[in-house]
Scaffold this motif. Structure first.
Motif, PDB file in Angstrom:
ATOM      1  N   MET A   1       0.859  -1.138   0.072  1.00 55.16           N
ATOM      2  CA  MET A   1       0.077   0.033  -0.114  1.00 55.16           C
ATOM      3  C   MET A   1       0.801   1.303  -0.183  1.00 55.16           C
ATOM      4  O   MET A   1       1.914   1.178   0.800  1.00 55.16           O
ATOM      5  CB  MET A   1      -0.949   0.014   1.095  1.00 55.16           C
ATOM      6  CG  MET A   1      -2.336   0.724   0.792  1.00 55.16           C
ATOM      7  SD  MET A   1      -3.649   0.494   2.228  1.00 55.16           S
ATOM      8  CE  MET A   1      -4.310  -0.941   1.760  1.00 55.16           C
ATOM      9  N   ASP A  19     -25.296  18.529  16.026  1.00 52.50           N
ATOM     10  CA  ASP A  19     -23.914  17.946  16.568  1.00 52.50           C
ATOM     11  C   ASP A  19     -23.097  17.293  15.475  1.00 52.50           C
ATOM     12  O   ASP A  19     -21.753  16.763  15.852  1.00 52.50           O
ATOM     13  CB  ASP A  19     -24.439  17.028  17.464  1.00 52.50           C
ATOM     14  CG  ASP A  19     -23.461  16.647  18.845  1.00 52.50           C
ATOM     15  OD1 ASP A  19     -23.083  17.704  18.826  1.00 52.50           O
ATOM     16  OD2 ASP A  19     -23.282  15.724  19.219  1.00 52.50           O
ATOM     17  N   ALA A  22     -19.256  18.290  14.741  1.00 54.61           N
ATOM     18  CA  ALA A  22     -18.482  18.224  15.690  1.00 54.61           C
ATOM     19  C   ALA A  22     -18.050  16.400  15.714  1.00 54.61           C
ATOM     20  O   ALA A  22     -16.923  16.153  16.160  1.00 54.61           O
ATOM     21  CB  ALA A  22     -19.019  18.678  16.991  1.00 54.61           C
ATOM     22  N   ARG A  23     -19.093  15.898  15.495  1.00 50.40           N
ATOM     23  CA  ARG A  23     -18.477  14.274  15.465  1.00 50.40           C
ATOM     24  C   ARG A  23     -17.695  13.987  14.444  1.00 50.40           C
ATOM     25  O   ARG A  23     -16.764  13.329  14.657  1.00 50.40           O
ATOM     26  CB  ARG A  23     -19.810  13.418  15.077  1.00 50.40           C
ATOM     27  CG  ARG A  23     -20.883  13.358  16.416  1.00 50.40           C
ATOM     28  CD  ARG A  23     -22.332  12.708  16.101  1.00 50.40           C
ATOM     29  NE  ARG A  23     -23.338  13.101  16.950  1.00 50.40           N
ATOM     30  CZ  ARG A  23     -23.465  12.424  18.145  1.00 50.40           C
ATOM     31  NH1 ARG A  23     -22.651  11.726  18.720  1.00 50.40           N
ATOM     32  NH2 ARG A  23     -24.441  13.128  18.823  1.00 50.40           N
ATOM     33  N   LYS A  64      -8.338   4.244   7.253  1.00 46.02           N
ATOM     34  CA  LYS A  64      -8.793   3.936   8.486  1.00 46.02           C
ATOM     35  C   LYS A  64      -9.851   5.171   8.711  1.00 46.02           C
ATOM     36  O   LYS A  64     -10.921   4.686   9.300  1.00 46.02           O
ATOM     37  CB  LYS A  64      -7.529   4.030   9.375  1.00 46.02           C
ATOM     38  CG  LYS A  64      -6.885   2.666   9.646  1.00 46.02           C
ATOM     39  CD  LYS A  64      -5.599   2.867  10.584  1.00 46.02           C
ATOM     40  CE  LYS A  64      -4.600   1.869  10.218  1.00 46.02           C
ATOM     41  NZ  LYS A  64      -3.374   2.244  10.952  1.00 46.02           N
ATOM     42  N   LYS A  67     -13.019   4.180   7.522  1.00 40.49           N
ATOM     43  CA  LYS A  67     -13.868   3.211   8.223  1.00 40.49           C
ATOM     44  C   LYS A  67     -14.347   4.062   9.428  1.00 40.49           C
ATOM     45  O   LYS A  67     -15.414   3.475  10.046  1.00 40.49           O
ATOM     46  CB  LYS A  67     -13.009   2.056   8.632  1.00 40.49           C
ATOM     47  CG  LYS A  67     -12.947   0.966   7.322  1.00 40.49           C
ATOM     48  CD  LYS A  67     -11.720   0.038   7.861  1.00 40.49           C
ATOM     49  CE  LYS A  67     -11.453  -0.759   6.687  1.00 40.49           C
ATOM     50  NZ  LYS A  67     -10.168  -1.988   7.454  1.00 40.49           N
ATOM     51  N   GLN A  68     -13.516   4.736  10.273  1.00 41.40           N
ATOM     52  CA  GLN A  68     -14.068   5.442  11.371  1.00 41.40           C
ATOM     53  C   GLN A  68     -15.318   6.110  11.010  1.00 41.40           C
ATOM     54  O   GLN A  68     -16.183   6.328  12.005  1.00 41.40           O
ATOM     55  CB  GLN A  68     -12.778   6.051  12.223  1.00 41.40           C
ATOM     56  CG  GLN A  68     -11.668   5.266  12.495  1.00 41.40           C
ATOM     57  CD  GLN A  68     -12.078   4.506  13.611  1.00 41.40           C
ATOM     58  OE1 GLN A  68     -12.931   4.442  14.300  1.00 41.40           O
ATOM     59  NE2 GLN A  68     -11.263   3.246  14.122  1.00 41.40           N
ATOM     60  N   ARG A  71     -18.628   4.544  10.783  1.00 37.64           N
ATOM     61  CA  ARG A  71     -19.211   4.028  11.725  1.00 37.64           C
ATOM     62  C   ARG A  71     -20.126   5.072  12.456  1.00 37.64           C
ATOM     63  O   ARG A  71     -20.917   4.730  13.417  1.00 37.64           O
ATOM     64  CB  ARG A  71     -18.154   3.656  12.791  1.00 37.64           C
ATOM     65  CG  ARG A  71     -17.203   2.482  12.648  1.00 37.64           C
ATOM     66  CD  ARG A  71     -16.338   2.478  13.643  1.00 37.64           C
ATOM     67  NE  ARG A  71     -16.686   1.840  14.927  1.00 37.64           N
ATOM     68  CZ  ARG A  71     -16.063   1.679  15.904  1.00 37.64           C
ATOM     69  NH1 ARG A  71     -14.731   2.448  16.028  1.00 37.64           N
ATOM     70  NH2 ARG A  71     -16.328   1.585  17.113  1.00 37.64           N
ATOM     71  N   ILE A  73     -23.086   7.080  13.494  1.00 32.94           N
ATOM     72  CA  ILE A  73     -24.546   6.793  13.332  1.00 32.94           C
ATOM     73  C   ILE A  73     -24.980   7.872  12.216  1.00 32.94           C
ATOM     74  O   ILE A  73     -25.980   7.621  11.431  1.00 32.94           O
ATOM     75  CB  ILE A  73     -25.389   6.894  14.647  1.00 32.94           C
ATOM     76  CG1 ILE A  73     -24.798   5.899  15.562  1.00 32.94           C
ATOM     77  CG2 ILE A  73     -26.880   6.682  14.243  1.00 32.94           C
ATOM     78  CD1 ILE A  73     -24.939   4.492  15.018  1.00 32.94           C
ATOM     79  N   ASP A  74     -24.859   9.161  12.292  1.00 37.41           N
ATOM     80  CA  ASP A  74     -24.988  10.200  11.622  1.00 37.41           C
ATOM     81  C   ASP A  74     -24.246  10.206  10.184  1.00 37.41           C
ATOM     82  O   ASP A  74     -24.786  11.286   9.335  1.00 37.41           O
ATOM     83  CB  ASP A  74     -25.031  11.658  12.178  1.00 37.41           C
ATOM     84  CG  ASP A  74     -26.188  11.981  13.420  1.00 37.41           C
ATOM     85  OD1 ASP A  74     -27.111  11.485  13.122  1.00 37.41           O
ATOM     86  OD2 ASP A  74     -25.616  12.206  14.578  1.00 37.41           O
TER      87      ASP A  74
ATOM     88  N   ARG B 121     -19.042  12.700  23.596  1.00 36.85           N
ATOM     89  CA  ARG B 121     -19.134  12.406  22.041  1.00 36.85           C
ATOM     90  C   ARG B 121     -17.964  11.053  21.622  1.00 36.85           C
ATOM     91  O   ARG B 121     -18.219  10.257  21.310  1.00 36.85           O
ATOM     92  CB  ARG B 121     -18.842  13.594  21.356  1.00 36.85           C
ATOM     93  CG  ARG B 121     -19.687  13.522  20.105  1.00 36.85           C
ATOM     94  CD  ARG B 121     -19.320  14.929  19.283  1.00 36.85           C
ATOM     95  NE  ARG B 121     -20.163  16.002  19.597  1.00 36.85           N
ATOM     96  CZ  ARG B 121     -19.856  17.162  19.873  1.00 36.85           C
ATOM     97  NH1 ARG B 121     -18.396  17.417  20.079  1.00 36.85           N
ATOM     98  NH2 ARG B 121     -20.783  18.004  20.616  1.00 36.85           N
ATOM     99  N   HIS B 126     -23.002   6.502  20.348  1.00 33.95           N
ATOM    100  CA  HIS B 126     -23.792   7.440  19.938  1.00 33.95           C
ATOM    101  C   HIS B 126     -24.404   8.298  21.181  1.00 33.95           C
ATOM    102  O   HIS B 126     -24.570   7.724  22.193  1.00 33.95           O
ATOM    103  CB  HIS B 126     -24.845   7.034  18.834  1.00 33.95           C
ATOM    104  CG  HIS B 126     -25.464   8.195  17.940  1.00 33.95           C
ATOM    105  ND1 HIS B 126     -24.866   8.772  17.408  1.00 33.95           N
ATOM    106  CD2 HIS B 126     -26.744   8.483  18.064  1.00 33.95           C
ATOM    107  CE1 HIS B 126     -25.464   9.941  16.637  1.00 33.95           C
ATOM    108  NE2 HIS B 126     -26.741   9.730  17.211  1.00 33.95           N
ATOM    109  N   SER B 303     -13.786  -1.357  10.797  1.00 32.33           N
ATOM    110  CA  SER B 303     -12.612  -0.467  11.373  1.00 32.33           C
ATOM    111  C   SER B 303     -11.727  -1.253  12.388  1.00 32.33           C
ATOM    112  O   SER B 303     -10.679  -0.745  12.454  1.00 32.33           O
ATOM    113  CB  SER B 303     -13.152   0.964  11.915  1.00 32.33           C
ATOM    114  OG  SER B 303     -13.505   0.590  13.439  1.00 32.33           O
TER     115      SER B 303
END
Lengths: 163, 566
Positions: A1, A19, A22-23, A64, A67-68, A71, A73-74, B121, B126, B303
């Motif tokens: 890679m 929010d 910010a996430r 990475k 993938k994070q 994950r 939810i939003d 957070r 969540h 992940s």
């Protein structure tokens, strides 16, 4: 890679809620990855926003990060636009101090980068240039010696050429 | 039907099948507590909010259900953060409800206001703030769904006081669509490929983790391992998923793993990792980890794959589905392997095991902590639910108390939270009132949530606490001995309360053993006592946990005792 670091443009579809930015930012920042540019606005669906951000990382790290992010939810989708055929643009506003000496040079630069004067009053003008990131960088280099008062850049927006 | 937010809260919990809540009231929660008073939900009043979260976590780990915590705003909420981060690192499904100041006051630095959404957070799967009573029922349903689905984790729901006091029309929500695909999918190409790898492998090894327990896949794992005759090692989080009494069992690998498990990891030519995330405590130096092996990695969370260890065959699937479809393939292909085919590998493992067994030097003079755990195993016949605190007590338990069933070992693996074990044991005991639940503690960590003794007494929760009391923060002292030339900087904890008197002050039975000859009798007396008990074992002060892999070192280089470590 690929170990070499280069700029990647990530395009995210996310819920349009207080929010969420910010996430997304925390997911990168918390792991020590810097966001180089960032653009956010609602899409055709007012409940969904598009976040376009750029990071400079190697491919393994980008994977990475993707993938994070997915994950969360939003976050509905994450795509690396650098891997696709993409149109990329950035917009810049620059306020210049006008003097008798620099007017002609400024006009020439505006012409070269297909910019325009948005407003002019007395001894100041605000110029708008929309172009690729590289052209924006070049325009700034050219304008610098003529006396930049202040400037603002949007960061990159990008869109795939086709679905 | 018009209902108040606080009434909808109770109804939504009941709809999720919740019967137990660990909580602590406060000003902004008065509406909810008023409703709780009228409801059939069992509320356990803890003595500190951190204890409430660990108890919900222990309840979840032991029962496989979602644990629930209810705390007030401000300090109540911030006190939950360690518990939440703990559940986050170990992927434990809990829902934490926090009170919040009324919506018009949010952002004004109101009394007992904290931005708990911002604070939690990065350590929740969540979190939600309910801004309107109309969205309350939906958010609660969503919170439970998120907590238990996929890779489980903690979810926080912030409840402003005015939302709880407002009225709205309430209709029970239809149950959410089924979350996990429980029907095994037809064997994918990857499963065939894994089968080929197993056929070619001369030294295959299974490495399993907490994902097998969370995914309720222990039966499937046992079937697969026995059919393919592949030896099994498991991370701390996965202990119990595969029975320790099975001849294929290798013990735990990693920093304090067995010699043979670490040697097997370093020499295997095929590593099938299921539901684990290659923590640094397991892998040691990454360059040398399973360096001779092709690696297959099954995990529900994409992940986790290629995060620390680069793998050859990534399979993103929940452990149960992946193992079911693989077992189905084994059956269809009529797979079998003879002992003869595995002989060279089994002989090698047996040789490692004989040469360097897991052991310790017992004494007639002074109680060895390992001896207490071995005796506890003997007396409980391995049938107890065991919680641990963090440090030496935790590692000795993992080494010397063999676990045969999933959900019977509760330990803070990822975050390493001192003070976890006792409240977690309380939670587990509430999930299984008739089981024997024991917390194996150190004298340092038990003091971190000692206030929950009052909870255990108030609700007659018969948890047994065994303190391995060496008067040190033992694991840190061990590192100071080995890596800092015995400069015991601030790890001497010999100034401590008399734990027997402390237990008595709280209204528990307190017992103490000071000589090896007393250990069995004290344990027997404590375990047979119908209520909660504190057992104080004065153990050897400077005992170390061995084997030990140097931090950052390759796992096949282990110090097996003091001479080698120094």
């Amino acid at each position: 890679m690929e170990k070499q670091k280069k700029e990647h443009i990530l395009s995210l579809l996310v819920n349009n809620k207080p929010d969420v930015l910010a996430r997304v930012a925390g997911t990168l920042g918390g792991r020590g990855y810097n966001i180089e540019t960032l653009c956010v606005d609602a899409t055709m669906d007012p409940g969904v926003s598009k976040i376009i951000l750029s990071v400079i990382q190697d491919q393994a790290t980008i994977t990475k990060i993707e993938k994070q992010l997915i994950r969360l939810i939003d976050v509905h989708s994450v795509s690396d636009l650098s891997k696709m055929e993409t149109v990329m643009r950035e917009m810049m506003l620059v306020r210049m101090k006008l003097t008798d000496k620099n007017k002609a040079d400024i006009a020439l630069i505006i012409d070269t980068f297909r910019g325009r004067v948005v407003t002019m009053n007395g001894d100041h003008c605000v110029i708008e240039i929309t172009s690729t990131k590289e052209d924006i960088d070049r325009a700034i280099e050219s304008l610098k010696p003529l006396g930049i008062d202040d400037m603002a850049r949007t960061g990159i927006v990008a869109l795939e050429r086709m679905k | 039907m018009k209902l108040k937010g606080s009434q909808i809260f109770i109804k939504a919990l009941e709809q999720e099948g919740i019967d137990t809540i660990f909580g602590y009231p406060g000003g902004v929660l008065l509406d909810i507590y008023d409703e709780l008073h009228r409801s059939n939900l069992k509320h356990i009043l803890v003595r500190h909010e951190q204890g409430a979260v660990h108890a919900a976590d222990g309840y979840a780990r032991a029962s496989g259900k979602v644990g629930v915590t209810l705390v007030t705003s401000g300090p109540g909420a911030t006190n939950t953060v360690t518990g939440i981060a703990n559940a986050h690192l170990d992927s434990i499904p809990i829902v934490v409800f926090t009170g919040q100041v009324p919506t018009p006051l949010i952002g004004t630095d109101a009394f007992q206001e904290a931005d708990i959404i911002g604070i939690t957070r990065p350590c929740t799967k969540h979190n939600f703030q309910v801004r309107r009573v109309e969205e309350l029922a939906k958010i609660i349903q969503e919170a439970f769904y998120i907590a238990r689905s996929g890779r489980p984790g903690p979810v926080l729901v912030d409840l402003p006081k005015d939302v709880m006091a407002s009225m709205t029309d309430y209709e029970p929500l239809p149950p959410r669509a089924k979350e996990l695909n429980s029907v095994p999918k037809p064997a994918s190409k990857k499963a065939f490929y894994v089968l080929d790898l197993i056929n070619e492998a001369k030294r295959p090894l299974l490495l399993t983790g907490g994902g097998v327990i969370l995914g309720k896949a222990s039966e499937e794992l046992r079937e697969m391992a026995r059919r393919t005759k592949i030896p099994v090692t498991s991370t701390l989080m996965g202990l119990g998923a595969f029975p320790a009494k099975d001849p294929l069992w290798m013990g735990m690998p990693g920093m304090h793993g067995t010699y043979y498990a670490n040697m097997a990891l370093s020499h295997c030519d095929l590593l099938i990792a299921i539901g684990c995330r290659f923590d640094d405590r397991v892998t040691g130096k990454l360059d040398t980890f399973a360096s001779k092996a092709k690696i297959v990695h099954v995990d529900v969370d994409a992940s986790s794959i290629n995060k620390n260890v680069m793998v050859d065959v990534p399979i993103v699937q929940d452990c149960k589905t992946a193992l079911q479809s693989f077992n189905k393939l084994l059956m269809e292909q009529d797979f079998s392997v003879t002992d003869e085919q595995r002989k060279a590998w089994f002989d090698q493992i047996a040789e490692w095991r004989t040469n360097v067994p897991l052991t310790y030097c017992n004494s007639d003079e002074i109680i060895k902590p390992q001896f207490v755990i071995e005796t506890l195993y003997k007396l409980t016949k391995g049938q107890a639910i065991i919680a641990t605190e963090v440090g030496q007590n935790q590692m000795w338990t993992a080494q010397f108390y063999p676990f045969d069933e999933p959900n019977t070992f509760l330990s803070s693996g990822g975050l390493g939270t001192m003070g976890y074990g006792f409240p977690a044991a309380i939670g587990a005991q509430l999930a299984f009132p008739d089981k024997l639940v024991v917390d194996i503690a150190g004298d340092g960590s038990i003091q971190m949530n000692i206030q929950e003794l009052a909870t255990a007494v108030q609700y007659k929760i018969p948890v047994k606490i065994a303190i391995l009391n060496n008067g040190f923060l033992g694991m840190v002292r061990q590192w100071q001995e080995l890596f800092y030339e015995k400069r015991y900087s601030h790890t001497d904890m010999s100034f401590a309360p008399d734990f027997v008197k402390l237990a008595e002050a709280y209204g528990l039975l307190g017992l103490r053993a000071e000589k090896p000859g007393e250990v069995e009798a004290i344990l027997r007396k404590g375990l047979e006592h119908p209520g909660p008990v504190v057992m104080d074992f004065k153990v050897a002060r400077e005992e170390c946990v061995y084997p030990m892999v140097r931090p950052g070192g390759p796992i096949h280089e282990m110090a097996l005792g003091r001479e080698m470590a120094n």
